[in-house]
Design an enzyme around this catalytic site. Structure first.
Site, PDB file in Angstrom:
ATOM      1  N   ASN A 224       1.156  -1.241  -0.126  1.00  0.00           N
ATOM      2  CA  ASN A 224       0.137  -0.370   0.036  1.00  0.00           C
ATOM      3  C   ASN A 224       0.892   1.578   0.126  1.00  0.00           C
ATOM      4  O   ASN A 224       2.231   1.412   0.059  1.00  0.00           O
ATOM      5  CB  ASN A 224      -1.061   0.301   1.307  1.00  0.00           C
ATOM      6  N   ASP A 293      -4.372  -5.560   4.973  1.00  0.00           N
ATOM      7  CA  ASP A 293      -5.821  -6.078   5.663  1.00  0.00           C
ATOM      8  C   ASP A 293      -5.584  -7.797   5.127  1.00  0.00           C
ATOM      9  O   ASP A 293      -6.780  -8.295   5.489  1.00  0.00           O
ATOM     10  CB  ASP A 293      -7.256  -5.542   5.803  1.00  0.00           C
ATOM     11  N   PHE A 336      -3.697   4.367  14.525  1.00  0.00           N
ATOM     12  CA  PHE A 336      -4.303   5.251  13.740  1.00  0.00           C
ATOM     13  C   PHE A 336      -5.700   4.830  12.656  1.00  0.00           C
ATOM     14  O   PHE A 336      -5.948   3.852  12.780  1.00  0.00           O
ATOM     15  CB  PHE A 336      -3.182   5.990  12.746  1.00  0.00           C
ATOM     16  N   LYS A 350     -13.578   2.038  15.512  1.00  0.00           N
ATOM     17  CA  LYS A 350     -11.639   1.185  15.349  1.00  0.00           C
ATOM     18  C   LYS A 350     -11.134   1.726  17.036  1.00  0.00           C
ATOM     19  O   LYS A 350     -10.922   0.287  17.880  1.00  0.00           O
ATOM     20  CB  LYS A 350     -11.146   2.326  14.072  1.00  0.00           C
ATOM     21  N   LYS A 354     -10.794  -2.079  19.008  1.00  0.00           N
ATOM     22  CA  LYS A 354      -9.209  -2.260  18.810  1.00  0.00           C
ATOM     23  C   LYS A 354      -8.794  -2.407  20.523  1.00  0.00           C
ATOM     24  O   LYS A 354      -7.905  -2.462  20.596  1.00  0.00           O
ATOM     25  CB  LYS A 354      -8.307  -1.726  17.817  1.00  0.00           C
TER      26      LYS A 354
END
Ligand code: CTP
Length: 415
Positions: A224, A293, A336, A350, A354
Site C-alpha cells: 500500500n 488487511d 491510526f 475502531k 480495538k
C-alpha cells in the site's frame, strides 16, 4: 524471512540530531572556545555550519572548524559556494538555529541596526529561526551604554542573549565579559531546539510504521502507499524525549532514527510476530503502520507467466492492533485510522473495537495528499469522548502533539 534487528546509536548524545545550526564566530579572543562548542554540538548530533568573520580568522583557523564539523567553513560574502544549499540565503532558510559565540560589540551593533556587510551579518538578517547570541568582550565595552542599548534592542526582537560571565578577561582585567561556559551554551541550545524535555524518560514505547509487502509469487507483492514517515517521526521524537523506543518497521527508504531499536519486517505476519513477542514491559504502543488487511491465500513458487489467466484469492490478515487491544492491561494504546469517508464514525468504531485510548484519524481520500507527504491534518478521538481537530502540520509536529496529548491525558496510567 526472519526479522532483522538493528540498533542505531553511535554513542553520541544525539539530542540535537537532525538540527542544522549555523555557528557564527566573530573576532573575540574567546573564538578558540568556539572550537569546543562546535565539537560539542556535533557530538550532540547537530549538523553544524561555521560562518566566521574576517577578524575571527586571525584568531582561529578555518581548518579547525572544517575538521570538527565536516562542513565547509564560510567567511566571505562573495566566496563561491562549495555546495548549492550553502549560500547566504539557502543556509539561513534551512537552519534551525543561529548561534553567535563569541559575539563581539561589532556584530551586536550591526545586528541591532540591520547592517549586513559581511557573510555573518547578512545571514543574521536572512534567518527565520531562533538566534542565540553569546557576547564576549572587555568589561568596559560590554557596559558601554551604546552596547547595552544594542543588546537590549536585540532582546526586544526576541534574540536570546546568554550573558557573559564575570572573571579574568583576556586583557588582564577582572569583570563581566568572559564568554559563557560552552557547556552552558550547549544546554541553552538544547532548551531552545528540543525544549529540554525528557518527559518520556524511562517509558518503553513500541511504534509500528510503514506498509507491509505480501508476496504473491517470487517477483511480485501486494502493498500500500504508506511511506512510514508518521511512525518514524513518532519514534524519533519519543526517543528524543527520553523514551526507550522499539520501532517495528515495514519496508521503507527512511533512515533509522538515532537511539531507536529498529526491527525490520516485510509481511503482516512478520509484523504481527515482531509486535506480539515484544510486548512485555511495553508502556505504550503507537500503531502507525499500515499492515495489510489481506494476504494472498496462496503464494506461487514460480513466477507466474503473463500468458496465464490469474485470479488472486485473498485471506483476511491478522489485525495486529486488535490483538494488542485484547491484551491491553495498563498499556496506553494509540491507533491510526486512515479513512476516505465517514471519518468520525469509522474512527470511533475502531477506537472501541480495538480497545484503544486514542485514535488519530486522517482523511486519505484522493487529493488529501497524506501518503508520502511531510505534512498531515488529523483529528483525535479519545476514549474519554474528546474530539480534537488540529490544523495541517508537519508530521514531526503531529508526532510531538500526540505525545503531548498522551502525556496530559493518560500519563498517570503509564507505569
Ligand atoms: N492495523 C493493524 N493490523 C492490521 C491493519 C491495521 O494493527 N492488519 C492497525 C493500524 O496500524 C491502525 C489501525 O489498525 O492503527 C487502523 O487501521 P486502518 O487501516 O485505518 O483500519 P483497519 O482496521 O485496517 O480497517 P479498514 O481497513 O476496514 O478501514
Amino acid at each position: 524471512m526472519p526479522n532483522t534487528v538493528e540498533s542505531k546509536n553511535n554513542g553520541c548524545k544525539g539530542t540535537l540530531r537532525g538540527k542544522r545550526i549555523i555557528l557564527g564566530v566573530t573576532g573575540g579572543i574567546a573564538a578558540y572556545k568556539s572550537a569546543y562548542l562546535a565539537s560539542a554540538l556535533v557530538q550532540h548530533g547537530a549538523d553544524v555550519h561555521v560562518v566566521m568573520t574576517e577578524h575571527a580568522t586571525n584568531l582561529i583557523g578555518k581548518a579547525t572548524f572544517w575538521s570538527l564539523t565536516k562542513n565547509p567553513v564560510i567567511t566571505g560574502l562573495f566566496e563561491q559556494p562549495t555546495k548549492p544549499d550553502i549560500t547566504h540565503v539557502s543556509l539561513p532558510e534551512s537552519a534551525d538555529l543561529l548561534l553567535i559565540a563569541p559575539a563581539t560589540a561589532d556584530i551586536i551593533g550591526k545586528m541591532a541596526n540591520g547592517i549586513a556587510d559581511d557573510m555573518l551579518s547578512t545571514m543574521a538578517l536572512a534567518v527565520r529561526c531562533p538566534v542565540i547570541i553569546a557576547p564576549a568582550m572587555n568589561m568596559n565595552m560590554y557596559t558601554n551604554p551604546i552596547v547595552v542599548a544594542n543588546v537590549d534592542r536585540l532582546r526586544q526582537y526576541e534574540y536570546i542573549i546568554i550573558e557573559p560571565e564575570t572573571g579574568m578577561l583576556a586583557c588582564g582585567a577582572e569583570g563581566m565579559g568572559r564568554l559563557a561556559d560552552p557547556d552552558v551554551i550547549v544546554r541553552r541550545v538544547e532548551e531552545v531546539l528540543i525544549g529540554g524535555r525528557r518527559d518520556y524518560s524511562g517509558f518503553n514505547i513500541m511504534v509500528t510504521a510503514g506498509p507491509t509487502q505480501e508476496p504473491i509469487d517470487p517477483v511480485r507483492f501486494i502493498t500500500n502507499r504508506s511511506s512510514g514517515k508518521m511512525g518514524y517521526a513518532i519514534a524519533d521524537i519519543a526517543a528524543s524525549r527520553g523514551a526507550n523506543v522499539t520501532l517495528i518497521s515495514g519496508p521503507t527508504d527512511l533512515p533509522a532514527p538515532e537511539g531507536v531499536e529498529i526491527v525490520k519486517v516485510t509481511t503482516v505476519h512478520e509484523m504481527h510476530d515482531a509486535v506480539i513477542t515484544r510486548l512485555e514491559n511495553v508502556n505504550m504502543v503507537v500503531s502507525a503502520a499500515a499492515p495489510a488487511d489481506f494476504t494472498p491465500a496462496q503464494v506461487r513458487d514460480q513466477k507466474v507467466k503473463k500468458s496465464e489467466k490469474w485470479t488472486l484469492e485473498l485471506d483476511k490478515a491478522d489485525d495486529i492492533l486488535e490483538e494488542v487491544g485484547q491484551r491491553k492491561g495498563n498499556m496506553i494504546l494509540v491507533g491510526f485510522a486512515a479513512e476516505t469517508e465517514n471519518i468520525e464514525k469509522y474512527a470511533k468504531g475502531k477506537l472501541s473495537k480495538k480497545n484503544l485510548d486514542l485514535i488519530v484519524a486522517n482523511d486519505v481520500s484522493p487529493g488529501s495528499d497524506v501518503f508520502g507527504s511531510d505534512t498531515n491534518q488529523v483529528t483525535l478521538y479519545s476514549r474519554n469522548g474528546d474530539k480534537v481537530e488540529w490544523p495541517r502540520m508537519s508530521k514531526r509536529e503531529v508526532a510531538g502533539a500526540i505525545l503531548d496529548y498522551v502525556k496530559n491525558h493518560f500519563m498517570e496510567e503509564l507505569s
